[in-house]
Design a protein around this motif. Sequence first.
Motif, PDB file in Angstrom:
ATOM      1  N   LYS A 254      -7.707 -26.134  15.663  1.00 31.84           N
ATOM      2  CA  LYS A 254      -6.802 -25.166  15.034  1.00 31.84           C
ATOM      3  C   LYS A 254      -7.232 -23.755  15.417  1.00 31.84           C
ATOM      4  O   LYS A 254      -8.401 -23.435  15.467  1.00 31.84           O
ATOM      5  CB  LYS A 254      -6.826 -25.321  13.516  1.00 31.84           C
ATOM      6  N   SER A 255      -6.283 -22.916  15.674  1.00 29.11           N
ATOM      7  CA  SER A 255      -6.585 -21.521  15.987  1.00 29.11           C
ATOM      8  C   SER A 255      -5.773 -20.625  15.074  1.00 29.11           C
ATOM      9  O   SER A 255      -4.713 -21.001  14.596  1.00 29.11           O
ATOM     10  CB  SER A 255      -6.259 -21.209  17.455  1.00 29.11           C
ATOM     11  N   THR A 256      -6.273 -19.464  14.819  1.00 25.44           N
ATOM     12  CA  THR A 256      -5.616 -18.522  13.909  1.00 25.44           C
ATOM     13  C   THR A 256      -5.534 -17.160  14.581  1.00 25.44           C
ATOM     14  O   THR A 256      -6.533 -16.622  15.019  1.00 25.44           O
ATOM     15  CB  THR A 256      -6.407 -18.379  12.593  1.00 25.44           C
ATOM     16  N   SER A 257      -4.329 -16.628  14.653  1.00 26.59           N
ATOM     17  CA  SER A 257      -4.162 -15.269  15.155  1.00 26.59           C
ATOM     18  C   SER A 257      -4.210 -14.317  13.972  1.00 26.59           C
ATOM     19  O   SER A 257      -3.707 -14.624  12.894  1.00 26.59           O
ATOM     20  CB  SER A 257      -2.825 -15.122  15.894  1.00 26.59           C
ATOM     21  N   VAL A 258      -4.844 -13.190  14.145  1.00 28.98           N
ATOM     22  CA  VAL A 258      -5.008 -12.227  13.058  1.00 28.98           C
ATOM     23  C   VAL A 258      -3.825 -11.270  13.059  1.00 28.98           C
ATOM     24  O   VAL A 258      -3.622 -10.526  14.024  1.00 28.98           O
ATOM     25  CB  VAL A 258      -6.330 -11.444  13.222  1.00 28.98           C
ATOM     26  N   PRO A 259      -3.020 -11.257  11.983  1.00 27.87           N
ATOM     27  CA  PRO A 259      -1.883 -10.334  11.940  1.00 27.87           C
ATOM     28  C   PRO A 259      -2.376  -8.897  11.806  1.00 27.87           C
ATOM     29  O   PRO A 259      -3.394  -8.644  11.155  1.00 27.87           O
ATOM     30  CB  PRO A 259      -1.113 -10.774  10.687  1.00 27.87           C
ATOM     31  N   PRO A 260      -1.691  -7.960  12.424  1.00 30.74           N
ATOM     32  CA  PRO A 260      -2.113  -6.559  12.283  1.00 30.74           C
ATOM     33  C   PRO A 260      -1.924  -6.079  10.856  1.00 30.74           C
ATOM     34  O   PRO A 260      -1.051  -6.566  10.124  1.00 30.74           O
ATOM     35  CB  PRO A 260      -1.190  -5.815  13.259  1.00 30.74           C
ATOM     36  N   LEU A 261      -2.736  -5.109  10.453  1.00 26.65           N
ATOM     37  CA  LEU A 261      -2.598  -4.540   9.118  1.00 26.65           C
ATOM     38  C   LEU A 261      -1.363  -3.648   9.045  1.00 26.65           C
ATOM     39  O   LEU A 261      -1.141  -2.816   9.933  1.00 26.65           O
ATOM     40  CB  LEU A 261      -3.838  -3.714   8.762  1.00 26.65           C
ATOM     41  N   ALA A 262      -0.582  -3.827   7.998  1.00 29.36           N
ATOM     42  CA  ALA A 262       0.553  -2.934   7.759  1.00 29.36           C
ATOM     43  C   ALA A 262       0.032  -1.589   7.285  1.00 29.36           C
ATOM     44  O   ALA A 262      -0.919  -1.515   6.496  1.00 29.36           O
ATOM     45  CB  ALA A 262       1.492  -3.546   6.724  1.00 29.36           C
ATOM     46  N   THR A 263       0.644  -0.512   7.756  1.00 28.09           N
ATOM     47  CA  THR A 263       0.228   0.844   7.384  1.00 28.09           C
ATOM     48  C   THR A 263       1.442   1.631   6.922  1.00 28.09           C
ATOM     49  O   THR A 263       2.586   1.299   7.279  1.00 28.09           O
ATOM     50  CB  THR A 263      -0.423   1.565   8.573  1.00 28.09           C
ATOM     51  N   PRO A 264       1.245   2.683   6.126  1.00 30.75           N
ATOM     52  CA  PRO A 264       2.386   3.493   5.668  1.00 30.75           C
ATOM     53  C   PRO A 264       3.098   4.143   6.855  1.00 30.75           C
ATOM     54  O   PRO A 264       2.464   4.510   7.855  1.00 30.75           O
ATOM     55  CB  PRO A 264       1.741   4.547   4.767  1.00 30.75           C
ATOM     56  N   ALA A 265       4.405   4.272   6.733  1.00 27.53           N
ATOM     57  CA  ALA A 265       5.186   4.896   7.804  1.00 27.53           C
ATOM     58  C   ALA A 265       4.826   6.362   7.959  1.00 27.53           C
ATOM     59  O   ALA A 265       4.907   6.920   9.054  1.00 27.53           O
ATOM     60  CB  ALA A 265       6.672   4.734   7.521  1.00 27.53           C
ATOM     61  N   GLU A 266       4.407   7.006   6.865  1.00 28.65           N
ATOM     62  CA  GLU A 266       3.993   8.410   6.900  1.00 28.65           C
ATOM     63  C   GLU A 266       2.865   8.622   5.900  1.00 28.65           C
ATOM     64  O   GLU A 266       2.690   7.812   4.981  1.00 28.65           O
ATOM     65  CB  GLU A 266       5.175   9.329   6.561  1.00 28.65           C
ATOM     66  N   PRO A 267       2.052   9.659   6.079  1.00 28.01           N
ATOM     67  CA  PRO A 267       0.922   9.885   5.174  1.00 28.01           C
ATOM     68  C   PRO A 267       1.377   9.996   3.721  1.00 28.01           C
ATOM     69  O   PRO A 267       2.424  10.580   3.417  1.00 28.01           O
ATOM     70  CB  PRO A 267       0.333  11.211   5.679  1.00 28.01           C
ATOM     71  N   VAL A 268       0.573   9.419   2.830  1.00 29.52           N
ATOM     72  CA  VAL A 268       0.885   9.427   1.398  1.00 29.52           C
ATOM     73  C   VAL A 268       0.092  10.540   0.730  1.00 29.52           C
ATOM     74  O   VAL A 268      -1.122  10.652   0.945  1.00 29.52           O
ATOM     75  CB  VAL A 268       0.526   8.070   0.752  1.00 29.52           C
ATOM     76  N   PRO A 269       0.738  11.409  -0.058  1.00 24.62           N
ATOM     77  CA  PRO A 269      -0.003  12.459  -0.777  1.00 24.62           C
ATOM     78  C   PRO A 269      -1.097  11.850  -1.637  1.00 24.62           C
ATOM     79  O   PRO A 269      -0.931  10.777  -2.221  1.00 24.62           O
ATOM     80  CB  PRO A 269       1.079  13.125  -1.633  1.00 24.62           C
ATOM     81  N   GLU A 270      -2.223  12.525  -1.720  1.00 24.00           N
ATOM     82  CA  GLU A 270      -3.376  11.991  -2.443  1.00 24.00           C
ATOM     83  C   GLU A 270      -3.042  11.685  -3.898  1.00 24.00           C
ATOM     84  O   GLU A 270      -3.549  10.719  -4.469  1.00 24.00           O
ATOM     85  CB  GLU A 270      -4.536  12.979  -2.368  1.00 24.00           C
ATOM     86  N   ALA A 271      -2.171  12.489  -4.493  1.00 21.36           N
ATOM     87  CA  ALA A 271      -1.820  12.292  -5.896  1.00 21.36           C
ATOM     88  C   ALA A 271      -1.064  10.991  -6.131  1.00 21.36           C
ATOM     89  O   ALA A 271      -0.969  10.521  -7.263  1.00 21.36           O
ATOM     90  CB  ALA A 271      -0.980  13.467  -6.397  1.00 21.36           C
TER      91      ALA A 271
END
Length: 405
Positions: free
Chosen positions: A26-43
């Motif tokens: 059995k082999s497993t491919s690692v899915p890429p991490l999802a990231t925000p489309a744009e930077p999120v304000p710290e608040a």
Amino acid sequence: MSVALRCLGLALLAAALSGCVSQTVKSTSVPPLATPAEPVPEALLLDVGIAIFDPGLEAYEEDEQVYPEVRKAEARFMPRLLSEAMQNSGAWGAVRVVPSAAQITDLRVEGKILHSDGEELQLHITAQDSRNNLWLDREYTGHASRYAYDSGTRLDYDPFQAVYHQIANDLMDQLQDLENIEREHIRVITELRFAREFSPDAFGDYLSETTKGRYQVERLPAHNDPMLERIRSIRERDHMFVDTMQEYYGGFSGQMQAPYQEWRKLSYEEAIAMQELKDESMRRLIAGGVAVLAGIAAAGGSDGSTRAAGNVAIIGGGYLLKSGLEKRNEAQIHVEALEELGMSLEAEITPHVIELEDRTVMLSGNVEDQYAQWREILADIYRAEIGELSSLPGPVATSAIDSED
């Protein structure tokens, strides 16, 4: 004559069954991490607390090869990998491993290890925000291939990295469904729940609970409420303590990495070998049984050739039965090897000590108790500060403004 041929055919079929051994890699491919489309304000970034996993020691099957000390170590190791995956996505505030789910944070993640043997990992993950809204309640299964334990591959990824990425991505999907006002609401409820825990008399009526146990804001403290300022100071100290604990979990994971990965590699090989032996043993036992029964039936026949074929089948079937039992004994040797590997890992994992400003804390198997003691210390600090505040001239400001839910 046809009976003899049938008996010989059964014997040959039995022998053929005993010789067929197959292995699925059995082999497993690692899915890429999802990231925000744009930077999120710290608040608007939500903090995450990932509780030490439940090692799942109360519900495993008797025939499973489970080593309690290894499972307890895994229960500390796996949350660290998940926290790194979530932090690397860039979608969250602070992602901390916490000793228990009792810590109040914007998003609380809990896990239970259902199965772990180097070849397969099964986790049950739940996640709730501070409103007590459920984000996730799902089981995850990952299969490692033998290539995951190659010296080059395992330097880059954990053999089950795909599982941690998938959990992080599922939580990311839930996060993206939130409006900004909902994120702000979660952060406010987190602060008020923390305040209510330390001072229920002062902050008890700021929140209410629905019949389903979900928290709602009834009103907010004044912006200059001195008691709220004390609470924020206490909460900051709590974060500093938990951040210090991250050093422990990081050091623990670092020291555990080499022996644990080696154990998983060997455990994987033993698990595959044991499964092959069990399958081959079962095939030989079934084939031998079929051959013996056919031989007994044929040996009672009147035709000489039929009786001869029956005797051959009985002898051949008896051999296959004996061979199958020997294979089971060989499998038991692998079980004992796994037990020795588990004991070896247990011997290499030791408690750690971290230095705080005014004390030394031992972080071992009872981290939950250490954190509970720390919270008692914080409560004492808060009561002392509030006592000083109440002794000052003039009333303590406790005004509040109404807030729409």
